[in-house]
Design an enzyme around this catalytic site. Structure first.
Site, PDB file in Angstrom:
ATOM      1  N   GLY A  89       0.766  -1.236   0.000  1.00 22.82           N
ATOM      2  CA  GLY A  89       0.000   0.000   0.000  1.00 22.82           C
ATOM      3  C   GLY A  89       0.791   1.277   0.000  1.00 22.82           C
ATOM      4  N   PRO A 134       4.282  -5.242  -1.978  1.00 22.93           N
ATOM      5  CA  PRO A 134       4.313  -3.977  -2.713  1.00 22.93           C
ATOM      6  C   PRO A 134       3.757  -4.154  -4.118  1.00 22.93           C
ATOM      7  CG  PRO A 134       6.503  -4.960  -2.622  1.00 22.93           C
ATOM      8  CD  PRO A 134       5.621  -5.790  -1.723  1.00 22.93           C
ATOM      9  N   GLY A 135       2.957  -3.203  -4.547  1.00 21.74           N
ATOM     10  CA  GLY A 135       2.380  -3.248  -5.890  1.00 21.74           C
ATOM     11  C   GLY A 135       2.611  -1.936  -6.605  1.00 21.74           C
ATOM     12  N   ARG A 136       1.787  -0.943  -6.286  1.00 19.25           N
ATOM     13  CA  ARG A 136       1.901   0.374  -6.924  1.00 19.25           C
ATOM     14  C   ARG A 136       3.324   0.922  -6.804  1.00 19.25           C
ATOM     15  NH1 ARG A 136      -2.141   4.205  -7.738  1.00 19.25           N
ATOM     16  NH2 ARG A 136      -3.528   3.034  -6.363  1.00 19.25           N
ATOM     17  N   TYR A 175     -10.465   7.237  -9.423  1.00 20.29           N
ATOM     18  CA  TYR A 175      -9.899   7.617  -8.135  1.00 20.29           C
ATOM     19  C   TYR A 175      -9.506   9.088  -8.050  1.00 20.29           C
ATOM     20  CZ  TYR A 175      -9.227   2.573  -8.475  1.00 20.29           C
ATOM     21  OH  TYR A 175      -9.406   1.234  -8.693  1.00 20.29           O
ATOM     22  N   CYS A 203     -15.891   9.075 -26.126  1.00 16.60           N
ATOM     23  CA  CYS A 203     -17.130   9.846 -26.131  1.00 16.60           C
ATOM     24  C   CYS A 203     -17.694   9.910 -24.710  1.00 16.60           C
ATOM     25  CB  CYS A 203     -18.127   9.199 -27.098  1.00 16.60           C
ATOM     26  SG  CYS A 203     -19.554  10.237 -27.441  1.00 16.60           S
ATOM     27  N   TYR A 231      -1.604   0.188 -12.550  1.00 15.32           N
ATOM     28  CA  TYR A 231      -3.061   0.185 -12.721  1.00 15.32           C
ATOM     29  C   TYR A 231      -3.557   0.718 -14.059  1.00 15.32           C
ATOM     30  CZ  TYR A 231      -3.068  -1.244  -7.911  1.00 15.32           C
ATOM     31  OH  TYR A 231      -2.834  -1.946  -6.766  1.00 15.32           O
TER      32      TYR A 231
END
Length: 424
Positions: free
Chosen positions: A253, A292-294, A334, A360, A389
């Site tokens: 996170g 850990p990701g982001r 987000y 559109c 993401y």
């Protein structure tokens, strides 16, 4: 070409090692942006391999130095593609997968099944069976239905609970609400993820008597894009309340720096925060996992677009590009802020513009009130910090083509993989 402080600050948001050539244009991973756009077309997501590898080593080595019995595990929902899985597996990381699709991709990339951590708040019996048959080392139990399904799938094992059987962790909901967007806050009361502490204790007691499942420990994750350390320390305190276990998965996170006001903690400060509490409250011989990701991949990615039109009037300047919410939903979902620049003249200054996509939809905005230096039709636009993401959430809205991957051999230091739309 002399650069201003504004330009240096802007370039600082791009992957480490990004520079400007003599004409002032961006050079990513040793390759001029114009060359990348000519080779791969636009929109394209450029990934700096060296940046990801460096961050992977920073996490793995930093955690091991603080807590030797540990492993960094990539939260792959941030960037679920085989090229990235393969790269991080080569760096020795485990892989955290959310569902059968990510599990399949990770295995295709050569991930060791024993190092997989399988997540999901609504895992189907088919997905659980896939995980068991693949030999996934750890399945995170999010609810009592997970236990029921796993016990249905698995045959009784005489040694389950004492070393045998399928390894599981119980995910807890610690009632911690970090300062982040509601949609990516996962540890508060009312979250769809995990079990509240009284329910978690019930699940733990049940698993300790299972003849099919081996309770290895507990798991906690409180959200994403978190820019302060206190919630992470509180999460360790929460799992400590449940007793002593062989494994504690402390989630991930940690936030990334998307724009100038963002000042996330360093990886080192984050690791200090969780291991300092762990040394006080957790068994010294326990195994610690983090996810850990982001923060593993966000800063390695740069999105490239071509300007299709520039429209001025009514006090607004709309700069429309050939991509948009089909390749970056973070803004719409987000309200994430992104900076941007004309890639051949990234001054960090200029006319305040609304950078919009070609879908559109009035909400199809990539960045509002971003300064662009004299934007013109045909200009190349670069948006930094898009490694997390964007690819994962890409879509076919309006029939737009989703990015696919190819390898880059433009230069020895070039980004190793590029995502760009190709015909379906």
């Amino acid at each position: 070409m002399a650069t201003t402080q504004a330009a240096r600050e802007l370039v600082g948001l791009f992957p480490p090692g990004t520079v400007q050539d003599e004409a002032g244009a961006l050079v990513l991973g040793g390759v001029p942006v114009a060359e990348l756009a000519e080779t791969y077309g636009t929109p394209a997501l450029i990934v700096d391999e060296a940046s990801i590898r460096a961050r992977a080593r920073q996490y793995a080595r930093g955690l091991a130095a603080r807590w030797p019995n540990s492993r960094a595990t990539f939260a792959s929902k941030a960037f679920p593609c085989t090229a990235v899985y393969r790269l991080l597996v080569e760096e020795g990381l485990g892989v955290d997968v959310a569902g059968g699709g990510e599990l399949t991709l990770a295995l295709a990339a050569g991930a060791d099944p024993a190092g997989l951590v399988v997540h999901g708040n609504a895992k189907t019996e088919e997905e659980l069976r896939l995980a068991v048959e693949a030999g996934a080392g750890t399945i995170v139990v999010d609810n009592f239905d997970d236990i029921d399904k796993l016990e249905k799938i698995l045959a009784p094992t005489p040694t389950a609970g004492s070393g045998g059987g399928q390894g599981v962790l119980v995910r807890i909901t610690p009632d911690i609400r970090p300062d982040t967007h509601e949609a990516i806050s996962t540890g508060q009361h009312g979250s769809k993820f995990g079990l509240l502490l009284p329910q978690a204790r019930e699940a733990i007691a049940r698993l300790r008597t299972s003849d099919r499942l081996r309770l290895d420990g507990v798991h906690v994750h409180v959200g994403s894009q978190i820019l302060d350390l206190e919630p992470f320390a509180q999460a360790v305190e929460a799992v400590a309340e449940l007793g002593e276990f062989a494994v504690y998965d402390l989630g991930g996170g940690l936030g990334s720096r998307y724009t100038y006001p963002d000042h996330p903690p360093t990886v080192e400060a984050y690791l200090d925060a969780i291991t300092d509490v762990a040394k006080r409250l957790l068994p010294a011989d326990a195994r610690i996992l983090i996810e850990p990701g982001r923060s593993m991949v966000a800063e390695s990615g740069v999105s490239l677009y071509r300007v299709v039109s520039v429209k001025r009037g009514g006090g607004h300047t709309f700069v429309a590009v050939d991509g948009g919410m089909g390749d970056n939903l973070e803004v719409s979902l987000y309200q994430q802020r992104f900076e941007a620049a004309v890639a051949t003249r990234p001054t960090g200054e200029g006319e305040l513009c609304r950078l919009v996509g070609h879908h559109c939809e009035s909400g199809d905005t990539l960045s509002a009130d971003v300064p662009l230096d004299d934007p013109r039709v045909g200009d190349l636009i670069a948006v930094p910090v898009t490694g997390a993401y964007t690819y994962a959430l890409s879509n076919n809205y309006n029939g737009a083509r989703r990015p696919r991957w190819s390898s880059s051999a433009t230069a020895s230091t070039a980004p190793s993989c590029v995502a760009r739309p190709t015909p379906t």
